[in-house]
Design a protein around this motif. Sequence first.
Motif, short mmCIF file in Angstrom:
data_model
loop_
_atom_site.label_atom_id
_atom_site.label_comp_id
_atom_site.label_asym_id
_atom_site.label_seq_id
_atom_site.Cartn_x
_atom_site.Cartn_y
_atom_site.Cartn_z
N VAL A 679 -30.70 -15.50 -39.53
CA VAL A 679 -29.27 -15.83 -39.70
C VAL A 679 -28.41 -14.67 -39.23
N LEU A 680 -28.76 -13.45 -39.62
CA LEU A 680 -27.96 -12.30 -39.22
C LEU A 680 -28.00 -12.11 -37.70
N ILE A 681 -29.21 -12.16 -37.12
CA ILE A 681 -29.33 -11.97 -35.67
C ILE A 681 -28.62 -13.10 -34.92
N PHE A 682 -28.75 -14.32 -35.44
CA PHE A 682 -28.12 -15.47 -34.78
C PHE A 682 -26.60 -15.32 -34.82
N PHE A 683 -26.08 -14.84 -35.96
CA PHE A 683 -24.62 -14.66 -36.07
C PHE A 683 -24.16 -13.58 -35.10
N ILE A 684 -24.89 -12.45 -35.06
CA ILE A 684 -24.47 -11.37 -34.16
C ILE A 684 -24.50 -11.84 -32.71
N ARG A 685 -25.54 -12.60 -32.35
CA ARG A 685 -25.64 -13.09 -30.97
C ARG A 685 -24.42 -13.89 -30.60
N HIS A 686 -24.04 -14.88 -31.45
CA HIS A 686 -22.94 -15.77 -31.09
C HIS A 686 -21.59 -15.11 -31.31
N ALA A 687 -21.53 -14.14 -32.23
CA ALA A 687 -20.29 -13.38 -32.37
C ALA A 687 -20.03 -12.56 -31.11
N SER A 688 -21.10 -12.07 -30.48
CA SER A 688 -20.92 -11.30 -29.26
C SER A 688 -20.50 -12.18 -28.09
N LEU A 689 -20.77 -13.49 -28.20
CA LEU A 689 -20.40 -14.41 -27.12
C LEU A 689 -18.95 -14.90 -27.23
N PHE A 732 -22.56 -3.79 -35.70
CA PHE A 732 -21.72 -4.60 -34.82
C PHE A 732 -20.27 -4.62 -35.32
N ARG A 733 -20.10 -4.49 -36.64
CA ARG A 733 -18.74 -4.55 -37.19
C ARG A 733 -17.87 -3.41 -36.65
N ILE A 757 -24.80 -6.13 -27.05
CA ILE A 757 -23.81 -5.18 -26.53
C ILE A 757 -23.23 -5.68 -25.21
N LEU A 758 -24.12 -6.10 -24.33
CA LEU A 758 -23.66 -6.56 -23.00
C LEU A 758 -22.83 -7.84 -23.11
N HIS A 759 -23.24 -8.77 -23.98
CA HIS A 759 -22.45 -10.00 -24.14
C HIS A 759 -21.07 -9.68 -24.73
N HIS A 760 -21.03 -8.73 -25.68
CA HIS A 760 -19.72 -8.39 -26.26
C HIS A 760 -18.79 -7.78 -25.20
N LEU A 761 -19.34 -7.02 -24.26
CA LEU A 761 -18.51 -6.39 -23.24
C LEU A 761 -17.82 -7.42 -22.34
N TYR A 762 -18.40 -8.65 -22.25
CA TYR A 762 -17.70 -9.70 -21.48
C TYR A 762 -16.33 -9.98 -22.07
N SER A 763 -16.23 -9.90 -23.42
CA SER A 763 -14.93 -10.20 -24.05
C SER A 763 -13.89 -9.15 -23.71
N ARG A 764 -14.31 -7.99 -23.19
CA ARG A 764 -13.38 -6.93 -22.83
C ARG A 764 -13.08 -6.93 -21.34
N PRO A 823 -18.69 -0.91 -14.51
CA PRO A 823 -19.64 0.21 -14.41
C PRO A 823 -20.33 0.51 -15.74
N LEU A 824 -19.56 0.28 -16.85
CA LEU A 824 -20.16 0.53 -18.16
C LEU A 824 -21.33 -0.42 -18.42
N MET A 825 -21.16 -1.69 -18.06
CA MET A 825 -22.23 -2.67 -18.25
C MET A 825 -23.43 -2.36 -17.37
N LEU A 826 -23.13 -1.90 -16.12
CA LEU A 826 -24.25 -1.55 -15.25
C LEU A 826 -25.06 -0.39 -15.82
N ARG A 827 -24.34 0.60 -16.31
CA ARG A 827 -25.03 1.78 -16.83
C ARG A 827 -25.77 1.46 -18.13
N LEU A 828 -25.07 0.77 -19.04
CA LEU A 828 -25.69 0.46 -20.32
C LEU A 828 -26.85 -0.53 -20.14
#
Length: 842
Positions: A679-689, A732-733, A757-764, A823-828
């Motif tokens: 549940v925690l991992i699933f929430f973090i995954r979709h929260a990052s999306l 993640f918080r 991390i990478l999925h959350h960066l899409y929101s930025r 560039p941040l996503m490429l490096r990370l």
Amino acid sequence: MASPAAIQRSITPAVAGTIIPSSPLQRLSTFKDRTPSAPIPHSSSSPLDAFSSDPVFSALLSPDFDSTRFSTQALSSGSAAARAEKLEEGIRLLEKQLRSEVLSRHDDLLSQLSSLKDVESALSVVRSGISNLQSSVRRVRQEISDPYRQIRLKTVQLSNIHHTAELLQSTVRVLRLSKKLKDLMAVSATEPEKLDLSKAAQLHREIQILCEENSLAGIDVVDEEMIWLAETGNKLRSEAMKVLERGMEGLNQAEVGSGLQVFYNLGELRSTVDALITKYKNQGVKSVNMAMDLKAISASSGNFGPGGVQRTGTPQLGGGAKAKEALWQRMNTCMDQMHSIIVAIWHLQRVLSKKRDPFTHVLLLDEVIQDSDPMLTDRVWETLVKSFAGQMKSAFTASSFVKEIFTMGYPKLISMIENLLERISHDTDVKGVLPAISSEGKEQMVAAIDIFQTAFLALCLGRLSDLVNSVFPVSTRGSVPSKDQISRIILRIQEEIEAVKLDGHLTLLVLHEIGKVLHLLAERAEYQISAGPEARQVTGPATPSQLKNFTLYQHLQEVHARISSTIMGLPAIASEVLSPSLGVIYGVAHDSVTSLFQAMLDRLEVCILQIHEQNFSVHGMDAAMDNNASSYIEELQKCVVHFRSEFLSRLLPSSSTNVISTGTETICTRLLRSMASRVLIFFIRHASLVRPLSESGKLRMARDMAELELAVGQNLFPVEQLGAPYRALRAFRPVIFLETSQLGASPLLQDLPPSVILHHLYSRGPEELQSPMQRNKLTPLQYSLWLDSQGEDQIWKGIKATLDDYAAKVRARGDKEFSPVYPLMLRLGSLLTENAFVYQKS
């Protein structure tokens, strides 16, 4: 030999051609038959060749020619005169041929005749020489016969004198040795302890050898001594046997060695040892037979009236306990006697293997055992084991009383056997000396009671199987056993283990049978488990099918936990034997609730997927000041509260929400741990999306995470014990509130999966930087399923593809600057995916 003149006379008529008619056919040839005879065939070849083809003369050449039969046929044919004339003609032809042969070889015959004259002359000379030689031999024979007779007579006389002298010498020596022996034996009459048995035996043997080798039997004085010698020999054997047996019973090497030396000096070592072996064999066999003598058991347990043992081997009314006690007591006595016998024989064998004759230095063991002979202990042990095995088999088939006692009391019986073997091994464990019993011998003794072992294991399996069958009847599928019934099964299994735990081998055998029972229990329980839609529903109250599954789960969990606890004190191999069966129990218990936990998890994931229906892009103070949780979190809270009250409260112990150590976790707590982590991992995954994500949206998402942590921790599993999933939630918080420039160096990234991390960066990033879900036009559920099936490296490949598309679009517009996120996503991405295994392992 015929003289040459006689030979010449015998040849002259033939040479002259004079033939004297002597046969009737020759006389008949003088008469001329008026009928002209058939001409005789003539050729340059031998007449015999012509005769062989002629019908008349061919008969004369036959090896079975009969003149009487030939004459009879000629007379009966009516042409006897013609036949006679033909024969006469044949005779003349043969004579002519003979004359021709003689004339043609006349010179050779004359030379042979002269040779015969020379031979005759030589023979006359030889004959004269032989006559002279014979007369010389007769003269010599007459001259030497008288001296020869004198020499032969004197030789016999000398031989007799020598033999008589040897007899006298041997007799004197026998008398002298006999006197020494008498003097030695006289000491024993006054001081028996000073009698040198070994020396006396040696003198006795020397006297015997002298008498046997010199044939002194028949000499009166020697015969008188032999009578006394026989009596003395018996006395020496008796005293030596007492010393030998006393030494064997007391395990005194000195006494055993003294006794063996006496018999070696007497020349009776091998026969004496063989007699001892036979004696101890008979004692052992008698002891085994007495242990199984039901009449003797009856007599020792009371009398032959009520309470005794009947002919069939079954005790009469009231006598079972006494007879049972008597049987065990006699078995103990038998074990003790077998122990003393084997140890005594081993002690004898030990002394034989060490002691050598002081004069000849011969090892006494070599005198007793040949190369192909078994050791003394092996001989006795083989006999004892064979007798014991026979008695065990006979008792099993002939006496139901003994069969029942030894079957039910097999642990005690095998304990007696192993105690016997252990005592023998301990008492004969001497460095440099062979043990009394080999490992094969021990196995043979244990195998002698295999028949009772098989019956005991069958009885154990039968008892447990009957108990399981009574609790889980095959005919009624809906019935669920009570907790007391399951406790009785567990208690009975523990009692079976407790009864045999002192014997490691028997414990393993019993555990194999218990494993079969656990398999049967799992099979019967699995048959009772419900698997329909009612067992998987999670929206309403618990259904009867679910309640039944809960009860079966608790029963199986109880069986698994208590049996596992029971075998913890046993050797590791015991756990290995029972682990497969316990694994089956665990698997059935797991299957009974797995579908329910999966259904609960599916429901919670549905709630979390509603995060994509929320608006996290709202700006403004009102949105920031709203302290209410999102609707999907409220629904998730209601679900977990419902799960706790309707399902988990029935499956988990009351302390399940407290700190749970790994060693005490049940199947459900493990499933709950897994579900809470998911549940925690699933929430973090979709929260990052979630995209876009405003500042107000970040505050709202942080509140949702706090509410989620509280709901999971209070109703599912303590979140602080979840490890990596909980650290990811806590990391993640604050991550969502960091500036983009701060993200690359933040230590929080170590606690998050790279894909989050990478999925959350899409929101930025800008809208044209599409996520893999947007790029492939997938729903959140579809994309989530794809993420479940892929590793972090594959996810990065999908993300990298979107970054490449974004870069291509920017270059196509002619822009030279990219969003800071790119560039941040490429490096990370390249860095985090290399270290992804650290997160996965944690």
